[in-house]
Design an enzyme around this catalytic site. Structure first.
Site, PDB file in Angstrom:
ATOM      1  N   GLY A 251       0.820  -1.218   0.000  1.00 56.35           N
ATOM      2  CA  GLY A 251       0.000   0.000   0.000  1.00 56.35           C
ATOM      3  C   GLY A 251       0.848   1.260   0.000  1.00 56.35           C
ATOM      4  O   GLY A 251       0.555   2.223  -0.714  1.00 56.35           O
ATOM      5  N   CYS A 252       1.886   1.265   0.795  1.00 55.75           N
ATOM      6  CA  CYS A 252       2.762   2.438   0.891  1.00 55.75           C
ATOM      7  C   CYS A 252       3.504   2.672  -0.419  1.00 55.75           C
ATOM      8  O   CYS A 252       3.688   3.812  -0.844  1.00 55.75           O
ATOM      9  CB  CYS A 252       3.739   2.273   2.052  1.00 55.75           C
ATOM     10  SG  CYS A 252       2.896   2.118   3.650  1.00 55.75           S
ATOM     11  N   THR A 253       3.905   1.593  -1.072  1.00 57.70           N
ATOM     12  CA  THR A 253       4.586   1.705  -2.360  1.00 57.70           C
ATOM     13  C   THR A 253       3.645   2.304  -3.398  1.00 57.70           C
ATOM     14  O   THR A 253       4.019   3.245  -4.115  1.00 57.70           O
ATOM     15  CB  THR A 253       5.107   0.331  -2.817  1.00 57.70           C
ATOM     16  OG1 THR A 253       6.046  -0.140  -1.849  1.00 57.70           O
ATOM     17  CG2 THR A 253       5.772   0.420  -4.179  1.00 57.70           C
TER      18      THR A 253
END
Length: 182
Positions: free
Chosen positions: A72-74
Site C-alpha cells: 500500500g505504501c509503495t
C-alpha cells in the site's frame, strides 16, 4: 487503608481532576482544519533535513505512510510521484513521512524511482504532533503505528484539509483535485 475524608488535604483553590477522556490533550488528534500546522525539522532521504519553514509561502502535502516498501505504501508513493509535476504546477510541494530510518527511505526511493522527498520520524515526535501515531490492529493484535493520513497545509501554514483512514486507490488524484480547487 482508610478512605480519605472528603476535602481532607484539599486546598480551597484546587480544582477537581478532569477525567482523562474529557481532557483536550487526550483527544485522538489535536490537529484540525484551520489550525496552524505543527513545526517540524527531520532528516530526509539524501542526508539533508526537511522542515515546515522550508515550505513557507507554498502549499504542502504531507502523506503519512506506515512503512516503506510495503504494497500500500509503495502504491501511494508511486502515485504521488506520478503526479509530482501536477502538484508543482499548482505551487504545492509533497513530502512522504514515515518512521523508517533515512537509509530505508533511500532504498525505497531508489527501488521505486520516487521523486518526492521522504522524511524520517523515528522518534515519532512529528507523527504524534500531527495525530497520526496511534493504536492499530492487524490479525487480532493491537499495536501502535502510523495511521495512514494526508494533510494539506496552506501557504500561510494553516491546515486546509485532513484525510484520515486513507484508502490508497485514487487518493493522490483526490488530493491533487483538492489542491487545484483552491
Amino acid at each position: 487503608m482508610k478512605p480519605a475524608k472528603p476535602g481532607a488535604g484539599d486546598s480551597p483553590t484546587r480544582k477537581p481532576l478532569v477525567e482523562k477522556a474529557d481532557a483536550p490533550a487526550a483527544r485522538k488528534s489535536p490537529l484540525a482544519e484551520g489550525t496552524k500546522a505543527p513545526a517540524f525539522r527531520l532528516p530526509r532521504d539524501g542526508g539533508s533535513t526537511a522542515s515546515l519553514s522550508d515550505y513557507s509561502g507554498r502549499k504542502l502535502v504531507l502523506f503519512f505512510y506506515p512503512r516503506a516498501d510495503t504494497p500500500g505504501c509503495t502504491k501511494e508513493a508511486i502515485d504521488f510521484t506520478r503526479l509530482a509535476n501536477a502538484f508543482a504546477e499548482s505551487q504545492t510541494a509533497v513530502l512522504g513521512v514515515s518512521a523508517d530510518p533515512p537509509k530505508a527511505q533511500e532504498a525505497f526511493r531508489d527501488k521505486h524511482e520516487l521523486s518526492i522527498p521522504l522524511v524520517s520520524d523515528q522518534k515519532h515526535e512529528m507523527l504524534e504532533a500531527y495525530g497520526v501515531w496511534g493504536e492499530k490492529s492487524m490479525y487480532g493484535k493491537i499495536f501502535h503505528g502510523i495511521l495512514r493520513t494526508t494533510v494539506l497545509i496552506g501557504a500561510d501554514g494553516r491546515i486546509i484539509r485532513i484525510w484520515r483512514n486513507v484508502r490508497v486507490d485514487g487518493h493522490a488524484d483526490e488530493v491533487l483535485a483538492a489542491v487545484r480547487a483552491l
